[in-house]
Design a protein around this motif. Structure first.
Motif, PDB file in Angstrom:
ATOM      1  N   ILE A  16       5.785   1.466  33.970  1.00 17.92           N
ATOM      2  CA  ILE A  16       5.661   3.639  33.948  1.00 17.92           C
ATOM      3  C   ILE A  16       6.418   4.329  33.059  1.00 17.92           C
ATOM      4  O   ILE A  16       7.331   4.358  32.446  1.00 17.92           O
ATOM      5  CB  ILE A  16       7.072   3.065  35.911  1.00 17.92           C
ATOM      6  N   GLY A  17       6.601   5.800  33.375  1.00 22.59           N
ATOM      7  CA  GLY A  17       7.305   6.275  32.557  1.00 22.59           C
ATOM      8  C   GLY A  17       6.282   8.096  32.699  1.00 22.59           C
ATOM      9  O   GLY A  17       5.928   7.510  33.457  1.00 22.59           O
ATOM     10  N   VAL A  18       7.193   8.975  31.292  1.00 22.05           N
ATOM     11  CA  VAL A  18       6.487   9.953  31.863  1.00 22.05           C
ATOM     12  C   VAL A  18       5.240   9.820  31.980  1.00 22.05           C
ATOM     13  O   VAL A  18       4.865  11.592  32.326  1.00 22.05           O
ATOM     14  CB  VAL A  18       7.567  11.137  31.142  1.00 22.05           C
ATOM     15  N   LEU A  19       4.625   9.219  31.682  1.00 16.49           N
ATOM     16  CA  LEU A  19       3.535   9.446  30.468  1.00 16.49           C
ATOM     17  C   LEU A  19       2.319   9.320  31.681  1.00 16.49           C
ATOM     18  O   LEU A  19       0.576   9.621  32.003  1.00 16.49           O
ATOM     19  CB  LEU A  19       2.973   9.150  29.207  1.00 16.49           C
ATOM     20  N   ARG A  20       2.938   8.068  32.663  1.00 17.81           N
ATOM     21  CA  ARG A  20       2.024   7.318  33.707  1.00 17.81           C
ATOM     22  C   ARG A  20       2.301   7.495  34.989  1.00 17.81           C
ATOM     23  O   ARG A  20       3.795   7.371  34.787  1.00 17.81           O
ATOM     24  CB  ARG A  20       1.725   6.071  33.223  1.00 17.81           C
ATOM     25  N   LEU A  74      11.344  11.159  21.746  1.00 23.23           N
ATOM     26  CA  LEU A  74      13.153  11.049  21.177  1.00 23.23           C
ATOM     27  C   LEU A  74      13.624   9.913  22.207  1.00 23.23           C
ATOM     28  O   LEU A  74      14.015   9.287  21.779  1.00 23.23           O
ATOM     29  CB  LEU A  74      13.546  12.108  21.809  1.00 23.23           C
ATOM     30  N   LEU A  75      13.061   9.441  23.580  1.00 22.18           N
ATOM     31  CA  LEU A  75      13.616   8.615  24.684  1.00 22.18           C
ATOM     32  C   LEU A  75      12.995   6.948  23.090  1.00 22.18           C
ATOM     33  O   LEU A  75      14.385   6.290  23.137  1.00 22.18           O
ATOM     34  CB  LEU A  75      12.290   8.130  25.221  1.00 22.18           C
ATOM     35  N   ASP A  76      12.150   6.866  22.805  1.00 21.19           N
ATOM     36  CA  ASP A  76      11.125   6.139  21.519  1.00 21.19           C
ATOM     37  C   ASP A  76      12.940   5.785  20.787  1.00 21.19           C
ATOM     38  O   ASP A  76      13.227   4.894  20.303  1.00 21.19           O
ATOM     39  CB  ASP A  76      10.521   5.971  21.053  1.00 21.19           C
ATOM     40  N   LYS A  88      15.587   2.469  20.024  1.00 23.98           N
ATOM     41  CA  LYS A  88      16.103   1.740  19.049  1.00 23.98           C
ATOM     42  C   LYS A  88      17.804   0.789  19.020  1.00 23.98           C
ATOM     43  O   LYS A  88      18.362   2.205  18.777  1.00 23.98           O
ATOM     44  CB  LYS A  88      15.218   2.801  18.070  1.00 23.98           C
ATOM     45  N   ASP A  89      17.840  -0.426  18.870  1.00 25.05           N
ATOM     46  CA  ASP A  89      18.545  -1.115  18.394  1.00 25.05           C
ATOM     47  C   ASP A  89      18.927  -0.062  17.168  1.00 25.05           C
ATOM     48  O   ASP A  89      18.605  -0.276  15.835  1.00 25.05           O
ATOM     49  CB  ASP A  89      18.495  -2.399  18.696  1.00 25.05           C
TER      50      ASP A  89
END
Length: 174
Positions: free
Chosen positions: A94-98, A166-168, A172-173
């Motif tokens: 699930i995400g903004v694109l799906r 931006l979310l990715d 990131k760690d």
């Protein structure tokens, strides 16, 4: 916007009269095949990526998956329920694109589905949609407009891609 339909296979078999009849006759394999066959035209016509999940209840052993009748078919590992597999799949998908829709009539599962931001569709609703699509294909319908719930997203595809980037980046760690 991409759409994914995740179907709890044995839940549909228990709820759809024709499939349940086959199950009661001891033909669970025939019921599984008929479910996939019934979904085939529906998912192709609607253009929905579809996963049908069966737990290891009737097919013990290692997890396996394959594609058949326009569907991705998954048998969970022995001891893993379809519900737990579906829950993990929602989190990863699930995400903004799906948009993710889960077809199940299991009330406990429906609550978890809602909590994770997915849409639920009961076995009866899916059967109705499949039958309607079969009728539309048989009879033809120039005035067909896709119905059903669609999540309204006010952003363009480019904006969604930028938000995903931006979310990715923020996820990131370091």
């Amino acid at each position: 916007m991409q759409e994914r339909l995740i179907v709890d296979g044995y839940n549909m078999i228990g709820a759809w009269p024709q499939l349940n009849y086959l199950k009661q006759q001891g033909d669970i394999e025939g019921a599984r095949d008929l479910l996939l066959e019934e979904l085939s035209d529906y998912v192709a016509y609607e253009g929905i990526e579809t996963w049908v999940v069966f737990d290891a209840q009737f097919v013990p052993g290692l997890s396996k998956s394959y594609d058949k009748y326009n569907c991705h078919v998954v048998f969970t590992a022995e001891g893993e329920t379809a519900d737990s597999y579906i829950e993990a799949m929602i989190k990863d998908t699930i995400g903004v694109l799906r948009t993710v829709t889960v077809a199940t009539s299991d009330l406990a599962e429906q609550r978890l589905i809602f909590q994770q931001g997915a849409i639920r569709k009961s076995a009866r609703e899916l059967l109705h949609d499949v039958e309607f699509t079969h009728k539309t294909i048989r009879e033809g319908d120039d005035s067909y407009h896709q119905s059903g719930y669609k999540r309204h997203v006010p952003w363009s595809y480019l904006q969604l891609e930028q938000l995903k980037g931006l979310l990715d980046h923020l996820s990131k760690d370091d």
